[in-house]
Design an enzyme around this catalytic site. Sequence first.
Site, PDB file in Angstrom:
ATOM      1  N   ASN A 107     -63.080  28.472 -41.272  1.00  0.00           N
ATOM      2  CA  ASN A 107     -63.755  29.338 -42.253  1.00  0.00           C
ATOM      3  C   ASN A 107     -63.086  29.312 -43.627  1.00  0.00           C
ATOM      4  O   ASN A 107     -63.765  29.445 -44.643  1.00  0.00           O
ATOM      5  CB  ASN A 107     -63.779  30.785 -41.758  1.00  0.00           C
ATOM      6  CG  ASN A 107     -64.560  30.950 -40.466  1.00  0.00           C
ATOM      7  OD1 ASN A 107     -65.032  29.982 -39.888  1.00  0.00           O
ATOM      8  ND2 ASN A 107     -64.686  32.170 -40.006  1.00  0.00           N
ATOM      9  N   SER A 138     -69.554  35.757 -46.608  1.00  0.00           N
ATOM     10  CA  SER A 138     -70.167  36.762 -45.731  1.00  0.00           C
ATOM     11  C   SER A 138     -70.016  38.140 -46.372  1.00  0.00           C
ATOM     12  O   SER A 138     -69.030  38.397 -47.091  1.00  0.00           O
ATOM     13  CB  SER A 138     -69.449  36.754 -44.380  1.00  0.00           C
ATOM     14  OG  SER A 138     -69.771  37.904 -43.624  1.00  0.00           O
ATOM     15  N   LYS A 155     -63.284  35.266 -44.253  1.00  0.00           N
ATOM     16  CA  LYS A 155     -64.427  35.247 -45.169  1.00  0.00           C
ATOM     17  C   LYS A 155     -64.049  35.868 -46.522  1.00  0.00           C
ATOM     18  O   LYS A 155     -64.508  35.404 -47.571  1.00  0.00           O
ATOM     19  CB  LYS A 155     -65.608  35.991 -44.531  1.00  0.00           C
ATOM     20  CG  LYS A 155     -66.234  35.224 -43.376  1.00  0.00           C
ATOM     21  CD  LYS A 155     -66.929  33.967 -43.896  1.00  0.00           C
ATOM     22  CE  LYS A 155     -67.528  33.118 -42.815  1.00  0.00           C
ATOM     23  NZ  LYS A 155     -68.263  31.954 -43.360  1.00  0.00           N
TER      24      LYS A 155
HETATM   25  P1  NAQ Z   1     -74.131  28.896 -36.428  1.00  0.00           P
HETATM   26  O1  NAQ Z   1     -73.114  29.012 -35.362  1.00  0.00           O
HETATM   27  O2  NAQ Z   1     -75.547  28.629 -36.041  1.00  0.00           O
HETATM   28  O3  NAQ Z   1     -73.703  27.820 -37.504  1.00  0.00           O
HETATM   29  C1  NAQ Z   1     -72.373  27.516 -37.778  1.00  0.00           C
HETATM   30  C2  NAQ Z   1     -72.349  26.131 -38.405  1.00  0.00           C
HETATM   31  O4  NAQ Z   1     -70.975  25.785 -38.666  1.00  0.00           O
HETATM   32  C3  NAQ Z   1     -72.911  25.041 -37.470  1.00  0.00           C
HETATM   33  O5  NAQ Z   1     -73.628  24.099 -38.255  1.00  0.00           O
HETATM   34  C4  NAQ Z   1     -71.642  24.423 -36.912  1.00  0.00           C
HETATM   35  O6  NAQ Z   1     -71.798  23.091 -36.468  1.00  0.00           O
HETATM   36  C5  NAQ Z   1     -70.735  24.493 -38.136  1.00  0.00           C
HETATM   37  N1  NAQ Z   1     -69.338  24.334 -37.793  1.00  0.00           N
HETATM   38  C6  NAQ Z   1     -68.578  25.113 -36.970  1.00  0.00           C
HETATM   39  N2  NAQ Z   1     -67.327  24.600 -36.871  1.00  0.00           N
HETATM   40  C7  NAQ Z   1     -67.302  23.485 -37.662  1.00  0.00           C
HETATM   41  C8  NAQ Z   1     -66.312  22.514 -37.972  1.00  0.00           C
HETATM   42  N3  NAQ Z   1     -65.076  22.568 -37.453  1.00  0.00           N
HETATM   43  N4  NAQ Z   1     -66.639  21.507 -38.823  1.00  0.00           N
HETATM   44  C9  NAQ Z   1     -67.878  21.428 -39.347  1.00  0.00           C
HETATM   45  N5  NAQ Z   1     -68.858  22.303 -39.088  1.00  0.00           N
HETATM   46  C10 NAQ Z   1     -68.582  23.318 -38.244  1.00  0.00           C
HETATM   47  O7  NAQ Z   1     -74.022  30.273 -37.251  1.00  0.00           O
HETATM   48  P2  NAQ Z   1     -74.754  30.787 -38.549  1.00  0.00           P
HETATM   49  O8  NAQ Z   1     -74.992  32.217 -38.313  1.00  0.00           O
HETATM   50  O9  NAQ Z   1     -75.886  29.923 -38.956  1.00  0.00           O
HETATM   51  O10 NAQ Z   1     -73.560  30.652 -39.601  1.00  0.00           O
HETATM   52  C11 NAQ Z   1     -73.602  29.834 -40.755  1.00  0.00           C
HETATM   53  C12 NAQ Z   1     -72.605  30.384 -41.752  1.00  0.00           C
HETATM   54  O11 NAQ Z   1     -73.038  31.671 -42.174  1.00  0.00           O
HETATM   55  C13 NAQ Z   1     -71.195  30.574 -41.175  1.00  0.00           C
HETATM   56  O12 NAQ Z   1     -70.243  30.233 -42.159  1.00  0.00           O
HETATM   57  C14 NAQ Z   1     -71.156  32.063 -40.887  1.00  0.00           C
HETATM   58  O13 NAQ Z   1     -69.838  32.557 -40.907  1.00  0.00           O
HETATM   59  C15 NAQ Z   1     -71.991  32.597 -42.045  1.00  0.00           C
HETATM   60  N6  NAQ Z   1     -72.532  33.935 -41.820  1.00  0.00           N
HETATM   61  C16 NAQ Z   1     -73.313  34.237 -40.745  1.00  0.00           C
HETATM   62  C17 NAQ Z   1     -73.737  35.526 -40.540  1.00  0.00           C
HETATM   63  C18 NAQ Z   1     -74.680  35.873 -39.425  1.00  0.00           C
HETATM   64  O14 NAQ Z   1     -74.977  37.056 -39.201  1.00  0.00           O
HETATM   65  N7  NAQ Z   1     -75.240  34.883 -38.707  1.00  0.00           N
HETATM   66  C19 NAQ Z   1     -73.240  36.559 -41.397  1.00  0.00           C
HETATM   67  C20 NAQ Z   1     -72.532  36.164 -42.566  1.00  0.00           C
HETATM   68  C21 NAQ Z   1     -72.160  34.876 -42.744  1.00  0.00           C
HETATM   69  C22 NAQ Z   1     -72.628  39.034 -41.692  1.00  0.00           C
HETATM   70  C23 NAQ Z   1     -72.715  37.849 -40.779  1.00  0.00           C
HETATM   71  C24 NAQ Z   1     -71.346  37.539 -40.284  1.00  0.00           C
HETATM   72  O15 NAQ Z   1     -70.395  37.369 -41.055  1.00  0.00           O
HETATM   73  C25 NAQ Z   1     -71.148  37.452 -38.799  1.00  0.00           C
HETATM   74  C26 NAQ Z   1     -70.650  38.758 -38.266  1.00  0.00           C
END
Ligand code: NAQ
Length: 254
Positions: A107, A138, A155
């Site tokens: 991250n 995030s 984050k």
């Molecule tokens: P998902 O798990 O579907 O996607 C994560 C992506 O990161 C995938 O494409 C995965 O292959 C890639 N990845 C993971 N490890 C990797 C590595 N070592 N090298 C290259 N790629 C890697 O999750 P998503 O929800 O689509 O998340 C995408 C981004 O949005 C992430 O950075 C996540 O932190 C961020 N995000 C998600 C959410 C959510 O609710 N889904 C939110 C905010 C930010 C508020 C909420 C959160 O923070 C979660 C509590």
Amino acid sequence: MAIANKNIIFVAGLGGIGFDTSREIVKRGPKNLVILDRIENPAAIAELKALNPKVTVTFYPYDVTVSVAETTKLLKTIFDKLKTVDLLINGAGILDDHQIERTIAVNFTGTVNTITAIMSFWDKRKGGPGGVIANVCSVTGFNAIYQVPVYSASKAAALSFTNSLARLAPITGVTAYSINPGITKTTLVHKFNSWLDVEPRVAELLLEHPTQTTLQCAQNFVKAIEANQNGAIWKVDLGTLEAIEWTKHWDSHI
Ligand code: NAQ
């Protein structure tokens, strides 16, 4: 930045938020969309190609935890092909507070290292043309989900780094902004570990409150790309897009 005819690199363009955003990008007709992700998904790439045959969609496997030198090699291959790159999107993230080092490595360090590597192609002090960076941070970087303090801090670190990048734009020629999603329905938030198991039901509790879909998130994500504001801190929550004002508590005066 109008997306049409641009060359875009999207790290984690196949994830939950990533894939819907890739689709929105492809619809707008960039010249090239280069997707870098940890795991190949030929069906997803084929779907993107079919969505707009005028767009060249390519995929390279990339794990953001590799060294800066290895990332630089991959970027050289991409720059040799495309000649120029207009936008780099960093979207890789994991949510598992049992994996402390890995969370920080993916991250935070992964984002910093990928950007460090692209600087050798973009930095205007090296005769580069500059470029634009969109980092997926995030809302937990604004205010933590305190039951996942490691994730939230990673984050906040990525957000802080992005804000500094924006301030450095006059020196480097590289502008930056952050995309900060609120809770978005993806497998990431379906079930996850809290730090020291302080709250075993953290996922269930979160999902009792309103969330947004990946499509809502993606549609506002591309609006933020189109707005192209250096230093913007975009909150992308509950189907809305808002540039938030960062409160200043201190100034280095330099
Ligand atoms: P998902 O798990 O579907 O996607 C994560 C992506 O990161 C995938 O494409 C995965 O292959 C890639 N990845 C993971 N490890 C990797 C590595 N070592 N090298 C290259 N790629 C890697 O999750 P998503 O929800 O689509 O998340 C995408 C981004 O949005 C992430 O950075 C996540 O932190 C961020 N995000 C998600 C959410 C959510 O609710 N889904 C939110 C905010 C930010 C508020 C909420 C959160 O923070 C979660 C509590």
